[in-house]
Scaffold this motif. Structure first.
Motif, PDB file in Angstrom:
ATOM      1  N   TYR A 182       0.834  -1.211   0.000  1.00  0.00           N
ATOM      2  CA  TYR A 182       0.000   0.000   0.000  1.00  0.00           C
ATOM      3  C   TYR A 182       0.868   1.260   0.000  1.00  0.00           C
ATOM      4  O   TYR A 182       0.518   2.265  -0.630  1.00  0.00           O
ATOM      5  N   SER A 183       2.009   1.204   0.669  1.00  0.00           N
ATOM      6  CA  SER A 183       2.939   2.330   0.644  1.00  0.00           C
ATOM      7  C   SER A 183       3.545   2.491  -0.747  1.00  0.00           C
ATOM      8  O   SER A 183       3.670   3.622  -1.262  1.00  0.00           O
ATOM      9  N   ILE A 474       1.726   2.036   5.131  1.00  0.00           N
ATOM     10  CA  ILE A 474       0.333   2.464   5.042  1.00  0.00           C
ATOM     11  C   ILE A 474      -0.595   1.280   5.302  1.00  0.00           C
ATOM     12  O   ILE A 474      -0.377   0.169   4.802  1.00  0.00           O
ATOM     13  N   ALA A 475      -1.636   1.528   6.093  1.00  0.00           N
ATOM     14  CA  ALA A 475      -2.573   0.478   6.490  1.00  0.00           C
ATOM     15  C   ALA A 475      -3.686   0.327   5.456  1.00  0.00           C
ATOM     16  O   ALA A 475      -4.631   1.124   5.434  1.00  0.00           O
ATOM     17  N   MET A 482       1.036   4.059   9.423  1.00  0.00           N
ATOM     18  CA  MET A 482       0.978   3.634  10.824  1.00  0.00           C
ATOM     19  C   MET A 482       2.109   4.273  11.631  1.00  0.00           C
ATOM     20  O   MET A 482       3.198   4.515  11.124  1.00  0.00           O
ATOM     21  N   SER A 483       1.842   4.501  12.903  1.00  0.00           N
ATOM     22  CA  SER A 483       2.844   5.032  13.821  1.00  0.00           C
ATOM     23  C   SER A 483       4.008   4.054  13.970  1.00  0.00           C
ATOM     24  O   SER A 483       3.845   2.840  13.812  1.00  0.00           O
ATOM     25  N   GLN A 484       5.161   4.612  14.284  1.00  0.00           N
ATOM     26  CA  GLN A 484       6.325   3.772  14.634  1.00  0.00           C
ATOM     27  C   GLN A 484       6.729   3.968  16.090  1.00  0.00           C
ATOM     28  O   GLN A 484       7.859   3.687  16.484  1.00  0.00           O
ATOM     29  N   ARG A 485       5.816   4.431  16.910  1.00  0.00           N
ATOM     30  CA  ARG A 485       6.177   4.873  18.257  1.00  0.00           C
ATOM     31  C   ARG A 485       6.422   3.735  19.235  1.00  0.00           C
ATOM     32  O   ARG A 485       7.000   3.948  20.317  1.00  0.00           O
ATOM     33  N   ALA A 486       6.062   2.491  18.891  1.00  0.00           N
ATOM     34  CA  ALA A 486       6.330   1.382  19.812  1.00  0.00           C
ATOM     35  C   ALA A 486       7.814   1.232  20.091  1.00  0.00           C
ATOM     36  O   ALA A 486       8.202   0.687  21.131  1.00  0.00           O
ATOM     37  N   GLN A 487       8.662   1.725  19.190  1.00  0.00           N
ATOM     38  CA  GLN A 487      10.103   1.605  19.392  1.00  0.00           C
ATOM     39  C   GLN A 487      10.590   2.372  20.620  1.00  0.00           C
ATOM     40  O   GLN A 487      11.708   2.144  21.094  1.00  0.00           O
TER      41      GLN A 487
END
Length: 643
Positions: A182-183, A474-475, A482-487
Motif C-alpha cells: 500500500y505504501s 500504510i494500512a 501507521m505510527s512507529q512509536r512502539a520503538q
C-alpha cells in the motif's frame, strides 16, 4: 578573521540587545499568529484564521495539513498538545498518544530477536492517535466544523506540489517502501525508473487518504442532518474512524502486513484530557505534559538551574555550557529511569522529581570542574515521604559506573544478565574513543514537527505531533501511515521499570509541546523537532529569552549545544545502538577556540555543526503592546504567518 570577529560581537553578548539582526525577520501580528513545519501548512492555519476561526481551529488545520504533507508524521501518528483556555485561565493537556496493541509483550519481541521494538513496519505501530486528538480538540475548544478545518488538507490530498525534502525522503526510503504494497502504490509514482519517488514540485495525489477524509466529513454531515450538535457531529466522525468502516480497513491492512492492532484496540482507545505538570522559574510558570513524555526533563532542569547565576556566566560561556550540560545529564538520567505511562505506574516518582528540595540536592551533585561521566538517576521518593521501590536497581547500578573495568558509565545493567554484561564489555572501547557516527546522530535528532498558534482573544496552542513518518507503512486502502512509536518502549525493566511494553500502555515519547505563563497570562508557546534533543533545545531557547533578553526570533536562531549523555529513545535494534555517549557534546561551529580547549580539559569530547538545534517555532505574547511575536528558526522548512 573579520567575519569571525563580527560573529563574536553579534553572538557573544545578547543581554538587552533587542535590535540584534536575525537571518529571518521576526513575525508580528495583532490578531493571530500561525507557525508550523511547512509553508503550505502555515497557510492552512492562516486560511482558517481568516475565516474567523480561533487558535484551536487554526492549529487543527495546520495539524491536518502537516499530516497530509508527511512532514515527518502522518495521520496514523500521535498528537500531544497544550492549550491555554482564556475562558477559564487554565492550561489544558491533551494526550492523544496511541497504545501498544494486543499481543505486544516483551516476550513477543524478544522471541523475534529484538532488544527494542523495531523502527519500521507494522510491528512498530501503536494505535493511531492524531485523528482522535484533532477531533477532540476541535469539538471541545474549537468553533468550526470538521469539514471547514479539514478543507485545506483535503485539497492537498487531491494533489499538491510536493516539496524536495519530502520527495527526497521517499526516494531514500524506497527500500523499505517496496516491502509494503500500500505504501509502494502511494509513494513510488515512477515505478521502475531510476528515481521512483516524485520529483520536487510534482503534483502528489493521495486518493485513498482523500477518500478517508471524505468519509470523516460525510459522518459529520450525516450527524448534522440528524440535528446533532457541532460537537456530536465531530465525534460521529471520530467514531467512524475508530469503530466503523475506516477502522475495519485500517486493521485489515495492518494485520495483512504482519501488524498486531485489532478492532478492539481501536475501539477501546481514546484521547485523554489531563492536568499538565508545571514549575515556576523566577516568576514564570512553565507547563509540560506528564511523564509519558520527556517534557518534565525541562522542568527538572529549570528547578536545578535556579540554583545558579546563569546570567552572570554569560550566554554560551564555558561555565554556562558546562553547567547546563551537567544539569541536563542529571535530568536525563532521571528521565531514562523514572518516566513512563502514569496509568500503569502504582509508585509514581514525578512529584519528587519536580520538588524544589530534590532539585537543590541534585544541584549540589553538579561537578563544577569536570564532566561527570557517571551521572545517574537520583532518589526522589524521600522528597514525597516514601521509600523508593526500585532502590535495589539503583544500588546495583552504582556498581556499574567505573569505566576502568569496561563498564558503561551512566547506564544500568542487571548483574544476572550475561548477554547485557557482554554488551557492555564490547562497548568499553567505543565509549573510550567516544565514537558518534551518523546513524547515532540520526537516531538522536529524529524529527517531527511543531504547531504553534495564538489569537487576540487569548487562545494559545502548542502541539508536537509525530508518528507515521517516512518510510511509512500504510494500512490498507486508508492512505494512512501507521505510527512507529512502539520503538520508544523498552523490553527490560532494568533499562526503565516504568516503560516496559504492555498492551494498552502508552510509550514514553520525546514529543514535548511547551507553554509558559507570566502573572497568570500567556507569555510563550514553543516547540521544536529533533527526538531526544527537543527539550535540550527548548531549555536553551527559553533561557535565551528569559535570562539573556533575546526576542523569539533571536532565540530560535541562537547557537545551542547538545548532550549525547543519555539513552536514545528512537532507532536502532540493539542496546548498543541506544547507549549513552558520556562527555560527547555537539557545539556550534562559532564556538571560540578558548571555549573548545577549556571544555576538552574538562573531559568533553567535541563535535561541531553549523546547525545545532532542530527548527524551533515559538510565539511570544507581548502584553505591553497588545501584539504577538512569532519566531521560526533560520533553517529547515518551518514557517509562520501573522496578521
Amino acid at each position: 578573521m573579520k567575519r569571525l570577529l563580527i560573529l563574536f560581537l553579534l553572538l557573544g553578548s545578547y543581554t538587552g540587545m533587542q535590535a540584534q539582526q536575525t537571518q529571518k525577520p521576526p513575525l508580528h501580528g495583532k490578531n493571530w499568529m500561525a507557525v508550523t513545519g511547512k509553508p503550505l501548512a502555515a497557510t492552512a492555519g492562516a486560511m482558517i484564521f481568516q475565516q474567523r476561526g480561533n487558535a484551536v481551529d487554526a492549529a487543527c488545520a495546520m495539524l491536518a495539513a502537516t499530516c497530509t504533507m508527511w512532514d515527518v508524521l502522518s495521520w496514523g501518528g500521535e498528537t500531544q498538545a497544550l492549550i491555554y483556555n482564556p475562558k477559564t485561565g487554565k492550561v489544558i493537556a491533551i494526550n492523544a498518544l496511541g497504545v501498544a496493541p494486543t499481543g505486544a509483550t516483551p516476550a513477543f519481541y524478544k522471541g523475534k530477536g529484538y532488544d527494542f521494538p523495531p523502527e519500521y513496519g507494522p510491528l512498530a505501530a501503536v494505535t493511531p492517535g492524531t485523528v482522535g486528538g484533532l477531533c477532540y480538540m476541535l469539538a471541545e475548544y474549537g468553533t468550526m466544523s470538521l469539514k471547514q478545518v479539514l478543507a485545506p488538507a483535503m485539497e492537498m490530498a487531491a494533489g499538491y506540489p510536493i516539496e524536495a525534502q519530502t520527495a527526497n525522503s521517499i526516494e531514500r526510503g524506497k527500500k523499505y517502501i517496496k516491502e509494503w504494497p500500500y505504501s509502494k502504490a502511494v509513494f513510488l509514482t515512477h515505478p521502475g525508473e531510476k528515481r521512483e519517488a516524485p520529483e520536487a514540485g510534482e503534483i502528489f495525489v493521495q486518493k485513498d487518504l482523500l477518500a478517508t477524509l471524505n468519509k470523516l466529513v460525510a459522518a459529520e454531515e450525516n450527524a448534522l442532518r440528524q440535528h446533532k450538535s457541532r460537537k456530536e457531529a465531530i465525534m460521529a466522525a471520530y467514531d467512524r474512524f475508530y469503530k466503523g468502516d475506516i477502522a475495519a480497513e485500517f486493521v485489515r491492512g495492518c494485520q495483512e502486513q504482519g501488524g498486531l492492532i485489532t478492532l478492539e484496540d481501536l475501539a477501546k482507545w481514546k484521547p485523554i484530557e489531563e492536568t499538565p505538570l508545571h514549575v515556576n522559574y523566577k516568576g514564570i510558570d512553565v507547563y509540560k505534559l506528564q511523564e509519558w513524555t520527556q517534557g518534565p526533563m525541562l522542568l527538572q532542569s529549570l528547578n536545578i538551574l535556579e540554583n545558579f547565576d546563569l546570567k552572570a556566566m554569560g550566554y554560551n560561556s564555558t561555565e554556562y555550557i558546562h553547567t547546563l550540560y551537567q544539569t541536563m545529564n542529571l535530568a536525563f538520567a532521571d528521565r531514562d529511569f523514572y518516566y513512563g505511562d502514569p496509568a500503569f505506574n502504582k509508585n509514581p516518582a514525578i512529584q519528587g522529581l519536580l520538588s524544589k528540595e530534590y532539585a537543590r540536592a541534585r544541584a549540589q551533585q553538579v561537578n563544577r570542574t569536570h564532566n561527570d561521566a557517571d551521572a545517574g538517576p537520583g532518589d526522589p521518593y524521600p522528597y514525597i515521604g516514601k521509600t523508593n521501590p526500585y532502590l535495589h536497581f539503583l544500588q546495583e547500578r552504582t556498581q556499574l559506573t567505573d569505566t576502568s573495568n569496561g563498564r558503561q558509565p551512566g547506564g544500568f545493567v542487571p548483574k544476572h544478565d550475561a548477554a547485557w554484561q557482554q554488551t557492555i564489555a564490547d562497548l568499553s572501547q567505543v565509549y573510550a574513543a567516544n565514537k558518534v557516527d551518523s546513524a547515532y546522530m540520526d537516531r538522536l535528532w529524529r524529527g517531527t514537527t511543531s504547531v504553534e498558534a495564538a489569537d487576540k482573544d487569548g487562545w494559545v496552542v502548542s502541539i508536537t505531533p509525530s508518528g507515521g513518518w517516512l518510510p511509512a507503512c500504510i494500512a490498507g486502502k486508508t492512505g494512512i501511515g501507521m505510527s512507529q512509536r512502539a520503538q520508544s518502549f523498552v523490553l527490560d525493566s532494568a533499562v526503565c521499570p516504568f516503560n516496559v511494553i504492555a498492551a494498552g500502555k502508552r510509550p514514553r515519547v520525546t514529543l514535548t509541546p511547551s507553554l509558559a505563563l507570566k502573572e497568570g497570562k500567556p507569555f510563550l508557546c514553543f516547540g521544536v523537532q529533533g527526538g531526544d534533543t527537543q527539550d535540550q533545545n527548548l531549555l536553551q531557547f527559553f533561557l535565551n529569552v528569559v535570562e539573556f533578553g533575546m526576542t523569539v526570533q533571536q532565540a530560535t536562531e541562537a547557537a545551542n549545544f547538545n548532550t549525547n549523555q543519555l539513552w536514545l529513545s528512537l532507532g536502532g535494534s540493539t542496546i548498543k545502538d541506544r547507549e549513552p555517549r558520556p562527555g560527547s557534546i555537539l557545539l556550534n561551529n562559532n564556538t571560540s577556540e578558548k571555549t573548545r580547549k577549556a571544555l576538552e580539559q574538562m573531559g568533553y569530547h567535541l563535535s561541531f555543526g553549523e546547525r545545532t538545534s532542530g527548527p524551533v517555532n515559538a510565539i511570544y505574547i507581548d502584553r505591553a503592546h497588545g501584539s504577538l511575536w512569532g519566531g521560526s528558526s533560520n533553517h529547515g522548512e518551518d514557517y509562520g504567518i501573522g496578521w
